[in-house]
Design a protein around this motif. Structure first.
Motif, PDB file in Angstrom:
ATOM      1  N   HIS A   1     -16.578   1.386   8.692  1.00  0.00           N
ATOM      2  CA  HIS A   1     -16.957   0.103   8.088  1.00  0.00           C
ATOM      3  C   HIS A   1     -18.256  -0.411   8.684  1.00  0.00           C
ATOM      4  CE1 HIS A   1     -14.502  -1.266  11.625  1.00  0.00           C
ATOM      5  NE2 HIS A   1     -15.413  -2.223  11.687  1.00  0.00           N
TER       6      HIS A   1
ATOM      7  N   HIS B   1     -22.148  -4.982  13.500  1.00  0.00           N
ATOM      8  CA  HIS B   1     -21.890  -3.663  14.080  1.00  0.00           C
ATOM      9  C   HIS B   1     -21.669  -2.631  12.986  1.00  0.00           C
ATOM     10  CE1 HIS B   1     -17.737  -5.349  13.670  1.00  0.00           C
ATOM     11  NE2 HIS B   1     -17.374  -4.094  13.450  1.00  0.00           N
TER      12      HIS B   1
ATOM     13  N   GLU C   1     -19.026   0.652  16.943  1.00  0.00           N
ATOM     14  CA  GLU C   1     -17.581   0.692  17.152  1.00  0.00           C
ATOM     15  C   GLU C   1     -17.083   2.061  16.739  1.00  0.00           C
ATOM     16  OE1 GLU C   1     -15.612  -2.122  14.578  1.00  0.00           O
ATOM     17  OE2 GLU C   1     -13.689  -1.946  15.604  1.00  0.00           O
TER      18      GLU C   1
HETATM   19 CO    CO Z   1     -15.352  -3.565  13.182  1.00  0.00          CO
END
Ligand code: CO
Length: 134
Positions: free
Chosen positions: A7, A78, A128
């Motif tokens: 994502h 992110h 991440e």
């Molecule tokens: Co995230």
């Protein structure tokens, strides 16, 4: 090491309006919404193909995302990559001297396990890694 993009995380001040905007303007349906108290955020996952956009709103000003919004305003926060085994990935990243924010995985949305890599190790992009729940 990374299996794909999981994502993109976008910091927003207010989640309801952002979810409505993405749904109405871009036709991206809300598939999940969750408070992650440990991380000081509420997240909304919007479906886009096989991946997601994660809208991230701070629970208070005194959180990592709250400080991000105060300093930079809303925007890309992110990038998250999918991994099969986050413990093995973190061990390998440490072996490669990659600077980590999280040495150990913590709990993310939908009972995933997540960890963050420091932007200093990734060209300035908070990164991440995500291992989905089985
Ligand atoms: Co995230």
């Amino acid at each position: 090491m990374f299996d794909g993009i999981d994502h993109l995380g976008i910091a927003v001040a207010e989640l309801d309006g952002a979810v409505a905007d993405y749904g109405e303007r871009f036709g991206m349906p809300l598939v999940h919404r969750e408070v992650l108290a440990e991380q000081g955020v509420e997240v909304a996952l919007l479906e886009i193909g096989h991946e997601h956009v994660e809208l991230v709103a701070p629970l208070s000003a005194d959180t990592t995302v709250g400080r991000f919004l105060a300093a930079r305003g809303p925007g890309l926060h992110h990038v998250a990559y999918r991994v099969a085994d986050i413990d093995a990935t973190l061990a390998e990243l440490a072996r490669r001297d990659v600077e980590l924010i999280d040495a150990r995985a913590r709990t993310g949305a939908r009972a995933s396990r997540v960890a963050f890599i420091h932007p200093r190790a990734t060209g300035g992009v908070l990164t991440e890694i995500v291992e989905s729940a089985a």
